[in-house]
Scaffold this motif. Sequence first.
Motif, PDB file in Angstrom:
ATOM      1  N   ASN A  77       0.814  -1.219   0.000  1.00 22.05           N
ATOM      2  CA  ASN A  77       0.000   0.000   0.000  1.00 22.05           C
ATOM      3  C   ASN A  77       0.848   1.270   0.000  1.00 22.05           C
ATOM      4  N   SER A 127       1.061   2.315  -3.706  1.00 19.34           N
ATOM      5  CA  SER A 127      -0.169   2.339  -4.493  1.00 19.34           C
ATOM      6  C   SER A 127      -0.467   3.765  -4.935  1.00 19.34           C
ATOM      7  N   ARG A 128      -0.908   3.893  -6.152  1.00 17.95           N
ATOM      8  CA  ARG A 128      -1.236   5.201  -6.704  1.00 17.95           C
ATOM      9  C   ARG A 128      -2.748   5.352  -6.778  1.00 17.95           C
ATOM     10  N   PRO A 129      -3.253   6.556  -6.591  1.00 25.96           N
ATOM     11  CA  PRO A 129      -4.702   6.760  -6.702  1.00 25.96           C
ATOM     12  C   PRO A 129      -5.154   6.596  -8.148  1.00 25.96           C
ATOM     13  N   GLU A 130      -6.423   6.270  -8.289  1.00 28.20           N
ATOM     14  CA  GLU A 130      -6.995   6.142  -9.631  1.00 28.20           C
ATOM     15  C   GLU A 130      -6.954   7.505 -10.324  1.00 28.20           C
ATOM     16  N   PRO A 131      -6.614   7.539 -11.604  1.00 28.18           N
ATOM     17  CA  PRO A 131      -6.592   8.835 -12.302  1.00 28.18           C
ATOM     18  C   PRO A 131      -7.991   9.440 -12.380  1.00 28.18           C
ATOM     19  N   ILE A 132      -8.055  10.763 -12.245  1.00 25.81           N
ATOM     20  CA  ILE A 132      -9.334  11.467 -12.320  1.00 25.81           C
ATOM     21  C   ILE A 132      -9.672  11.689 -13.777  1.00 25.81           C
ATOM     22  N   LYS A 133     -10.886  11.310 -14.128  1.00 28.69           N
ATOM     23  CA  LYS A 133     -11.316  11.479 -15.516  1.00 28.69           C
ATOM     24  C   LYS A 133     -11.981  12.840 -15.653  1.00 28.69           C
TER      25      LYS A 133
END
Length: 197
Positions: free
Chosen positions: A89, A92-98
């Motif tokens: 963890n 871990s990278r955050p999900e990209p913002i669309k």
Amino acid sequence: MLTYNTHLKRLKLPEYGRNIQQMVDYCVGIPDREERTVCAYSIIASMGNLFPELRDNPDYTHQLWDHLAIMSDFQLDIDYPCEVIRPENLVSRPEPIKYSLSRIDYRHYGKHIEDMIRKACEMEEGEEKDALIRFIANHMKKLMLAVNPDGVDDIKIFKDLAYYSHGAIRLNPATCKLREFVAAPAPSNNSKKKKKK
């Protein structure tokens, strides 16, 4: 010869300092699990004393246990009072913002004006729709004045409004007058100080 910090092992969390790191390293090497756990609790108390202003944070103690696990390189085998962070963890990278990359015809008006005009076109005829259209037109004029402070002709706003609404909204310059916006004067710093007697 003097030993400099630059020659020593790199600290995982430098904000706690080298002494706390040495305490953690010592704790990892204790063979008895119960004694190791007692030592870990005393280290947590010392870590908490370094940042007393953060004690109001509800996750403060959980954060300290996470930091202890990180500083021990996840080698500290004790009975943790809470679930601590795992090595996977840490990276871990955050999900990209669309982002919606839709085209905006006139960028100075922005996307919200387009949405408001679309909503006004969908409304039934009546006073509410007329009030919304007047509000949109006045707001468009204000936005246009931000990029063109010399002045904006109402006819330009009416043309842009007709363009955005695909001809559904047409205001008559003879009957519809938009507000005249005046730039607010800049605050002056000419306040005179009273002389003491």
